[in-house]
Design an enzyme around this catalytic site. Structure first.
Site, PDB file in Angstrom:
ATOM      1  N   LYS A 223     -24.210  33.554  -6.095  1.00 32.89           N
ATOM      2  CA  LYS A 223     -23.888  32.727  -4.958  1.00 32.89           C
ATOM      3  C   LYS A 223     -24.783  31.523  -5.066  1.00 32.89           C
ATOM      4  CE  LYS A 223     -24.536  31.671  -0.270  1.00 32.89           C
ATOM      5  NZ  LYS A 223     -24.992  31.979   1.068  1.00 32.89           N
TER       6      LYS A 223
ATOM      7  N   TYR B 225     -28.757  34.863  -5.645  1.00 32.84           N
ATOM      8  CA  TYR B 225     -28.537  33.887  -4.580  1.00 32.84           C
ATOM      9  C   TYR B 225     -29.462  32.695  -4.852  1.00 32.84           C
ATOM     10  CZ  TYR B 225     -28.592  31.989   0.231  1.00 32.84           C
ATOM     11  OH  TYR B 225     -28.522  31.177   1.343  1.00 32.84           O
TER      12      TYR B 225
END
Lengths: 280, 280, 280, 280
Positions: free
Chosen positions: A170, A142
């Site tokens: 992500k 992330y």
């Protein structure tokens, strides 16, 4: 679209980084959370993502974070995959959280790079390497350089090629060329690796450029619209996707500009009939 | 594509911010410049853009800048439009340059916001307002926040709606959502306003999102490829455009990463057979 | 103070980066400039510094910049040293300006690193090396990372140790630890090297820490006060210097916060009875 | 020095933000911590500051943080004051930690602004206001804009004038002019308010400028030197303080540049004979 042939293991579509409902005393409102999860799934989101930045993970205790994931997994009941934010105070506790979420049956965990201290690329690489070697659950990186140590393109690429347990990224930087650079470097060798954007302002262009999906705060407010954008792109209706993107952008700008993040998204949910409380 | 119906007055396609050829003594090599302009036009560029950042405008004298535009206009001979960089040391001299280039027959001038000092939005607005009211030539705004005072979305919008002489923006920030914001705010009221990107790394996604064209340094090295991207998008061949974008991105990254900007683009031109000298 | 024994060749004290007076048509007002120079010298400034950032050097033409220095040198008539800003569009013209100012009899030139493009440390080093090898006048480096390519501590140190023609640095970053780092690295080998600050907000602390002087915009408005600070520190009256610094800081904050730089300093001069015009 | 007359309640001198010793398994090594506290006090530090950034507070659990303060308070046994880092995941838990540390007998708590999310000045003001109104222990603000939401000069000033419970600021920005601005705004109305710097690179200049003390990572490695600087300034030996500052700066630069923060300070402690472990 311009991605290589899709791979069945990839995480695709729009996953909602859901707001964490709290009651008047600021406690996690589990009942409301269950109802909200149902509503999101009924409105067509492709997955849930508890303990994201929109979910204010840093403002809850480790025990609360576990409970939040447990409730979401339980309520989801396999209807859609769950991606669980698993970052804790240090690498050992992050690994423990990964174990716990894996045992709960999440599709994967999402781990932000260490924050507060700004780590070097090598330290970020070492951090994720230790996690990837220690866990039995799939891990997504992330990257949110606004808030945490950046995971740069080279580090993402190294990790993707070295660690099969790391199965996606992500990226909330909104940097489209960096997405292209990562897809160019990783996809030829990792057809199962997922590319997801957390930056709603460029969702449609990112999808058109070939990423797999998004984890977008707006999807917690207008799940119909983010779903429609994803479906438009998948069908090749580029003009329609862009028209929808303009609508999404206006909503995103309004919500991101209201108060402190994620206050505007709580206000947006309220406009849809959801009183999720005032947040932490 | 997703832009509104195109307007005949818009500047469209790929305009080359051409490198300024210099001889061994560092003087402008006019002969080489003429040959290079011919080659670019033959290879399909849609316009020339002398005195851009790639052309190292700040490193030449005011007299040299005039001469560079004169040579390019003369050699182009109406085959493609010329967009002339017209920024000078202060507003009065910039206006004088605009007059001069207008008289030479350029399609429009491009004016970067003042640099060195970092001006406020209000001062940037005042600067362009004074220019727009004083000139008889079409003006495009040139936003390059890496190097000069930024022209923010609100300022571009105000200027577009207030000043008919301002007919477009060349944006080198690479910020795709800001492009969408500007198109959303301006196009409904100014169908003739052009949106051009100077950031090659996201050329295809920007074109797919509906902008009109680009002024891209890579087009001075691989004009066939930038042309192909523009044509692919125009024909609706999105997958092909994205595949071409990956090729462009690799070339762009290689050239932007080599030495000091724009050294890598000079090296790229050399690889195509053009010895344009070592720059200033 | 804590500097090593002072060296007679060092530039010391407060030099005024003077505002360039302009008339109602924006032309350099030479008569007013001469009067203003006289006033500054009478009020005790230790030197003049035409064509600094406060003097808006980038907004004048090369010819005007030459004329400004000529007028200041002529009017100063040897009463105080002149440090002439000599940055031009490229290295060749900068060298030519250095020659011209040397012939006029300036104490030294001050050269800012190239701006607009952000150069690497190596390119900045090469730029100043070429200048230092080509000129017959003493050169001071001018570091102002807010506006131009930074000249980092290591580059300043290399240049100081390699080029005897480079005799000082004017640093407007306000970074006190970097000043200490440079003094620690350079003074043991270059007792003649001058360290001057352009950041008025920390003038007294910088002087107490051992630098030689300052080139401060406030000295063009309150030359008595900047002189007093310098003299207080020189006499070891640290408490008095700090009390004076609080006064200077309040004035500096008021002037730097008013309009666009250097508008506030023009307003300040007006409050002292000097109408220096509206600037460029 | 140039501060106003000192007030007996002010926190003064050098407080050590101590490294948290850990054993081979990464657990807090309480025995070593006690020995280290003794050594620091014997070497002349004026206070202890557990759970600072050097102490890696974010990498320990809430329970561990409580225990660390308890051990330090217990071992210190009133010999020097303890300033306890009290930031937790949200405002309610931070307030609970403040209560706990107050009950343990700390001199004050230090609370960093919320991190991860970048809060506005108003949100930062609201956060500290809520804390100040809820606690029975003195509070110092901890500004470290490198890592956490900044507490700007205006916000510090508002809080100082509104909340008697807030009795000081530890500022790690290293911005000396901002220190002057805060002292100018606050001291005339709050003679008991303490100004402490956490930026070792400008410790002596800050002390000379009139601040009360520092919380400096280097004091955990060379407590004799940081003490000496404080005493030199207090005695008015400015030249000596600056000579000592050069030594401190070289040590600080070496330690801050080694590995990831605070690895270099652990290595420094090791050079003094303290094996404090590898950190988290």
């Amino acid at each position: 679209m311009s991605s290589l042939t899709e791979h069945p293991n990839r995480i695709t579509g729009i996953l909602t980084p859901n707001i964490t409902p709290v009651d008047a005393e600021g406690r996690v409102d589990e009942e409301r959370l269950r109802e909200y999860v149902d509503w999101l799934i009924q409105r067509g989101v492709d997955g849930l993502y508890p303990n994201g930045s929109t979910g204010e993970f840093v403002r809850f205790t480790p025990q609360e974070r576990r409970r939040i994931v447990q409730v979401v997994v339980d309520q989801t009941a396999g209807r859609v995959p769950v991606l669980a934010g698993a970052a804790e105070a240090n690498v050992e506790e992050t690994i423990a959280a990964c174990h716990a979420y894996g045992a709960m049956g999440v599709r994967a965990v999402a781990v932000v790079a260490p924050f507060y201290y700004q780590l070097s690329s090598d330290a970020v690489h070492a951090y994720f390497t230790q996690i990837a070697r220690s866990v039995d659950v799939d891990v997504t990186l992330y990257n949110i350089p606004m808030f945490a140590s950046p995971i740069d393109v080279e580090t993402v690429t190294r990790l993707a090629l070295e660690q099969p347990r790391i199965i996606g990224i992500k990226d909330s930087s909104g940097d489209l060329p960096n997405m292209l650079r990562m897809m160019a470097a990783i996809r030829p060798q990792r057809a199962d690796f997922s590319f997801l954007t957390g930056w709603d302002a460029s969702l449609a262009p990112m999808l058109i450029a070939g990423i797999d999906g998004g984890t977008n705060a707006t999807s917690g407010v207008v799940p119909e619209l983010t779903r429609a954008i994803h479906r438009s792109v998948r069908e090749g209706s580029i003009d329609r996707a862009m028209r929808q993107q303009y609508d999404l952008l206006a909503l995103f700008d309004a919500m991101i500009g209201l108060g402190e993040f994620p206050d505007g998204f709580r206000a947006g949910a309220r406009a849809r009939g959801w009183n999720l409380g005032d947040g932490r």
